[in-house]
Design an enzyme around this catalytic site. Sequence first.
Site, mmCIF file in Angstrom:
data_model
loop_
_atom_site.group_PDB
_atom_site.id
_atom_site.type_symbol
_atom_site.label_atom_id
_atom_site.label_comp_id
_atom_site.label_asym_id
_atom_site.label_seq_id
_atom_site.Cartn_x
_atom_site.Cartn_y
_atom_site.Cartn_z
ATOM 1 N N THR A 25 51.926 1.287 83.004
ATOM 2 C CA THR A 25 52.214 2.506 83.749
ATOM 3 C C THR A 25 51.194 3.601 83.458
ATOM 4 O O THR A 25 50.498 3.586 82.439
ATOM 5 C CB THR A 25 53.622 3.021 83.393
ATOM 6 O OG1 THR A 25 53.960 4.131 84.222
ATOM 7 C CG2 THR A 25 53.695 3.452 81.936
ATOM 8 N N THR A 29 55.956 3.104 87.776
ATOM 9 C CA THR A 29 55.400 2.118 86.859
ATOM 10 C C THR A 29 55.165 0.879 87.702
ATOM 11 O O THR A 29 55.490 0.863 88.884
ATOM 12 C CB THR A 29 56.419 1.863 85.730
ATOM 13 O OG1 THR A 29 56.675 3.098 85.063
ATOM 14 C CG2 THR A 29 55.942 0.851 84.707
ATOM 15 N N ARG A 36 51.003 0.556 74.285
ATOM 16 C CA ARG A 36 51.504 1.862 74.672
ATOM 17 C C ARG A 36 50.484 2.919 74.246
ATOM 18 O O ARG A 36 49.830 2.805 73.198
ATOM 19 C CB ARG A 36 52.832 2.110 73.971
ATOM 20 C CG ARG A 36 53.546 3.408 74.335
ATOM 21 C CD ARG A 36 54.016 3.421 75.749
ATOM 22 N NE ARG A 36 55.081 4.413 75.966
ATOM 23 C CZ ARG A 36 55.296 5.021 77.118
ATOM 24 N NH1 ARG A 36 54.530 4.771 78.165
ATOM 25 N NH2 ARG A 36 56.305 5.869 77.242
ATOM 26 N N SER A 63 59.485 4.327 75.249
ATOM 27 C CA SER A 63 59.399 3.879 76.638
ATOM 28 C C SER A 63 60.643 3.096 77.022
ATOM 29 O O SER A 63 61.316 2.497 76.182
ATOM 30 C CB SER A 63 58.167 2.987 76.823
ATOM 31 O OG SER A 63 58.151 2.380 78.103
ATOM 32 N N SER A 64 60.908 3.071 78.339
ATOM 33 C CA SER A 64 61.974 2.222 78.872
ATOM 34 C C SER A 64 61.448 0.933 79.479
ATOM 35 O O SER A 64 62.237 0.109 79.959
ATOM 36 C CB SER A 64 62.761 2.981 79.959
ATOM 37 O OG SER A 64 63.493 4.034 79.407
ATOM 38 N N GLY A 93 60.383 1.884 87.258
ATOM 39 C CA GLY A 93 61.561 2.703 87.508
ATOM 40 C C GLY A 93 61.914 3.683 86.421
ATOM 41 O O GLY A 93 63.029 4.206 86.404
ATOM 42 N N GLY A 94 60.989 3.965 85.473
ATOM 43 C CA GLY A 94 61.281 4.960 84.444
ATOM 44 C C GLY A 94 62.569 4.637 83.720
ATOM 45 O O GLY A 94 62.783 3.528 83.220
ATOM 46 N N ASP A 149 56.696 11.549 77.734
ATOM 47 C CA ASP A 149 57.751 10.667 77.233
ATOM 48 C C ASP A 149 58.137 10.962 75.792
ATOM 49 O O ASP A 149 59.043 10.322 75.245
ATOM 50 C CB ASP A 149 57.330 9.204 77.368
ATOM 51 C CG ASP A 149 57.615 8.650 78.747
ATOM 52 O OD1 ASP A 149 58.254 9.364 79.545
ATOM 53 O OD2 ASP A 149 57.204 7.513 79.044
#
Length: 567
Positions: free
Chosen positions: A394, A376, A101, A447-448, A468-469, A418
């Site tokens: 992403t 993403t 990340r 993050s998701s 898809g966030g 984010d």
Amino acid sequence: MNMRSVTNAMVFVLVLLLPAGLFAEGGRTPLRVENGIVTSASRLASDVGVDILKRGGNAVDASVATAFALAVTWPTAGNIGGGGFMVYHGEDGHATTFDFREKAPLAASERMYVGADGQSTNMQHRGFLSVGVPGTVAGLYMAHQKHGNLPWADLVDPAVKLARDGIPITYALYDGFRRNQSFWDQFPSSAAVFLKADGSQYQLGDTWKQPDLARTLERIRDEGRDGFYKGENARMLANFMQANGGLITEEDLAMYEAVEREPVRGTYRGYDIISMPPPSSGGIGIIQMLNILEGFDLAAMGHNSADYLHVLTEAMRRSYANRAEFLGDPDFNPDMPVNRLISKEHAANLRATIDMEKASVSDESRFGQIYESEETTHFSVVDKDGNMVSLTYTLENSYGSRIVAEGGGYLLNNEMGDFNPVPGVTNRDGQIGTDPNLVAPQKRMLSSMSPTIVAQNGKPVLAIGSPGGRTIINTTMQVILNMIDHGMNVAQAVEAGRMHHQWLPDRSSFEGMMFSPDTIRLYEAKGHTVNARGNQGSAMGIFHDRETGLYHGSADSRAGDGAAVGY
């Protein structure tokens, strides 16, 4: 996976024999092969990954090659200027994750996006201040060093060739370039990549060459991670950022490190769930929701019935509230109650608060969900030995910040969006101000992204994930439910209609034309607010049928260029 036997849907799937192998583009019948599959948002990238498998590479090798290829062929989200997560599960039972990340630059500060009026300036989403320190190259390099088989250069070189020799402009690329014309006009370095030399747009069938990106990839190929984080690329990127008011320096790049982390683990109806830990909220969210739902007979309710959608919504509502209250970068939040959040006992307590006849009410004083873009990309890989990789990465928005690094040829992320932008401010629109995810130097934003592997008896059987966030967690969870509770094959599970709820804003979104109006009316009668939406996510799944020994692959038809490729 001993899932219920169902008749395959009568939907035609194009399957052709190509040099790279068999492939299937969307549809509800999976690709079935004996040796290995890569399923991604770009058939060209899937071809690259399968070629690596055929040359003796393992699942990690193929995932590295696919990821670099996607940086060329799928610029909306494929990247070397962003970041993400990889979950690996070997046939030998070993499972691990790699966290790459992005991080906040050293010069970042907690209130850097707060205006004079105390509100968000929204600069966390646009411009040079939105760019976090990229992690993709470091993460792919670490995964290869730990588990790769083929030489690093062999994995990057296919992407070099794609960028140097060019790829055809598909409709998905043409449409994406066209929709972002205003951004290309705004940033000369981006116009140099996404427009022709005379300033005109690329057309369908044109060949798109990316010479600057090819040179950057050559440096990565020849020098490993240092080809990105040190030397010429680091100097160019730092100078570009400084000249335009950005924060990233050569020191930020040199300091960046990916992290290998223990997965979060749960169980659901006899299967093991192996997923990404924080700073992803996805693994915890999926396990928590599955724990809640395990107490209901979902199969008896019926797939996407009103009662089924109601209990899904209530599980989602509770999970996303916990997400906002507790989760962030573990290096900055060492006391996150992870074990409690994924415990069966906690789920039982949450389940007891669900009224089957009445929707709960989301209260803005009790946390919600931050903004996340839905652009993403996810891909899944299995090799001939049964090792699996589930990888999601992403740039944040579609094409990230839309800013191409001058001289580097790659898009930069806008992942700083984010973070929670305004400390202490949480409202019904979904803005969150809780402490765990406030901006801090060297901190990774929450993050998701939810790359997940399902296992049985210590063996991986399903690799799944989606872009898809904020919807990623729910999309991934629904595919798992579709297979385990409703007996769908992996392609049917991926194609089925999806819904989403995220605590705040307090409304449910349903994919348009995928749900019965009668079902929606019964669902609304319980007190839910519904809005229709377009496509939710684009899941890429691989299932290992242990009874036949075959691998089943599915590329979500929601991805225009996507394909499952195998041999």
